[in-house]
Design a protein around this motif. Structure first.
Motif, PDB file in Angstrom:
ATOM      1  N   GLU A 156       0.835  -1.209   0.000  1.00 42.97           N
ATOM      2  CA  GLU A 156       0.000   0.000   0.000  1.00 42.97           C
ATOM      3  C   GLU A 156       0.866   1.254   0.000  1.00 42.97           C
ATOM      4  O   GLU A 156       0.604   2.208  -0.749  1.00 42.97           O
ATOM      5  N   ILE A 181      -4.350   0.894  -4.957  1.00 43.09           N
ATOM      6  CA  ILE A 181      -4.368   1.198  -3.519  1.00 43.09           C
ATOM      7  C   ILE A 181      -5.657   0.667  -2.885  1.00 43.09           C
ATOM      8  O   ILE A 181      -5.632   0.055  -1.814  1.00 43.09           O
ATOM      9  N   ARG A 187      -5.950  -2.317   0.014  1.00 47.95           N
ATOM     10  CA  ARG A 187      -6.658  -2.070   1.275  1.00 47.95           C
ATOM     11  C   ARG A 187      -7.773  -3.090   1.489  1.00 47.95           C
ATOM     12  O   ARG A 187      -8.041  -3.497   2.621  1.00 47.95           O
TER      13      ARG A 187
END
Length: 328
Positions: free
Chosen positions: A147, A167, A171
């Motif tokens: 990340e 990203i 997550r």
């Protein structure tokens, strides 16, 4: 960056690494020490490299778990299509759907600019048990690093790409680690695949400049995991980051989404790693289950100029790789 720089004494220092340092180093060193692979790269002046991969893992009827990666060097689209057409004529189906011998197929691929890399894997592929580290602890650290990588890359004025979806994907994976029923098998295998692909990319980029690698994986769970929730296969997100970081983008890595290709453009090429992974998964030191596999072992797997086979160990008391050489 030297490979040895990745290896430190304290696992906590891997927070900024976006590849498993020990697995990567062992796979890289083992492959780098193959004179036949070095010769293959040197003898092929082309800058376009295809990597076709197939897997035979977790089949309770097979004695081995195997991953095979076939590297093809081509000079142009015309050569690629010609080889594809001939493969389709000679070998119309995958090994599991074929009866009879493979003499024509073996003879043809023996004269192709290909190099096959196969790994025999342990049944338990928990590579962190050797270090007595919690898998979830490692995976959280691993994906937080991923990340951070994409967050920094997305804010870079040099890279003109948008990584917001990457990203978001990472997550989502981090949140999935909180599930009580989560299986970690797939994450183990994806990390192994990542280390193999980056080792290949790094070794090629050390010998040649301006390379382009196209990875064509067989249609399987490694590409379709959480497909409804991810913008792209998780393994693509991991490989792109590792390749960018370790080769400094000297080797452009492109991904072919085979499970979305209705025309099955590269299925014929994947019959090479399919054949090898199938045979290696089937055989023991003294036995193969089908007589049709014997010519593959005797006439092709013994050709070290086109084949590199290694066995991977993740035991608490044995960790690393051993090269296996088959002789006629």
């Amino acid at each position: 960056m030297k490979v040895m720089e990745l290896v430190k004494d304290n696992i906590d220092e891997y927070q900024d690494k976006i590849i498993h340092p020990y697995i990567f180093k062992d796979i890289y060193d083992n492959l780098k020490n193959s004179d036949y692979f070095s010769d293959f790269i040197a003898k092929n002046p082309n800058n376009s490299w295809f990597i076709f991969s197939d897997y035979c893992v977790d089949d309770q009827k097979k004695p081995n778990n195997v991953m095979t990666f076939t590297i093809l060097s081509v000079k142009d689209e015309t050569q690629l299509q010609l080889i594809n057409t001939i493969l389709g004529v000679i070998q119309k189906k995958d090994i599991k759907h074929t009866k009879g011998n493979y003499s024509q197929f073996i003879e043809f691929i023996s004269n192709l600019p290909v190099f096959n890399i196969s790994y025999i894997l342990p049944k338990n592929r928990n590579f962190n048990q050797h270090f007595e580290m919690s898998e979830l602890e490692y995976l959280n650290l691993r994906f937080y690093s991923l990340e951070n990588f994409y967050t920094k890359l997305n804010s870079s004025p040099i890279v003109e790409l948008d990584f917001k979806k990457c990203i978001k994907d990472v997550r989502f994976i981090i949140q999935s680690f909180k599930r009580k029923s989560l299986s970690l098998k797939l994450f183990r295998d994806i990390e192994i695949i990542n280390c193999v692909l980056i080792s290949i990319s790094l070794i090629i980029s050390q010998s040649k400049n301006n390379n382009k690698l196209i990875w064509v994986s067989d249609k399987d769970r490694y590409l379709t995991y959480e497909a409804a929730n991810l913008s792209m296969p998780l393994v693509f997100t991991m490989v792109y980051a590792s390749n960018f970081e370790l080769t400094r983008n000297k080797c452009e890595f492109t991904f072919y989404v085979s499970h979305l290709d209705q025309q099955k453009s590269f299925d014929c090429f994947n019959r090479i790693p399919d054949m090898l992974a199938g045979v290696l998964a089937d055989m023991t030191e003294k036995h193969v289950s089908h007589a049709k596999f014997l010519p593959i072992v005797r006439k092709y797997l013994t050709n070290q100029k086109q084949n590199h086979v290694a066995k991977i160990y993740f035991d608490k008391d044995k960790y690393g790789l051993n090269t296996i050489m088959y002789k006629k």
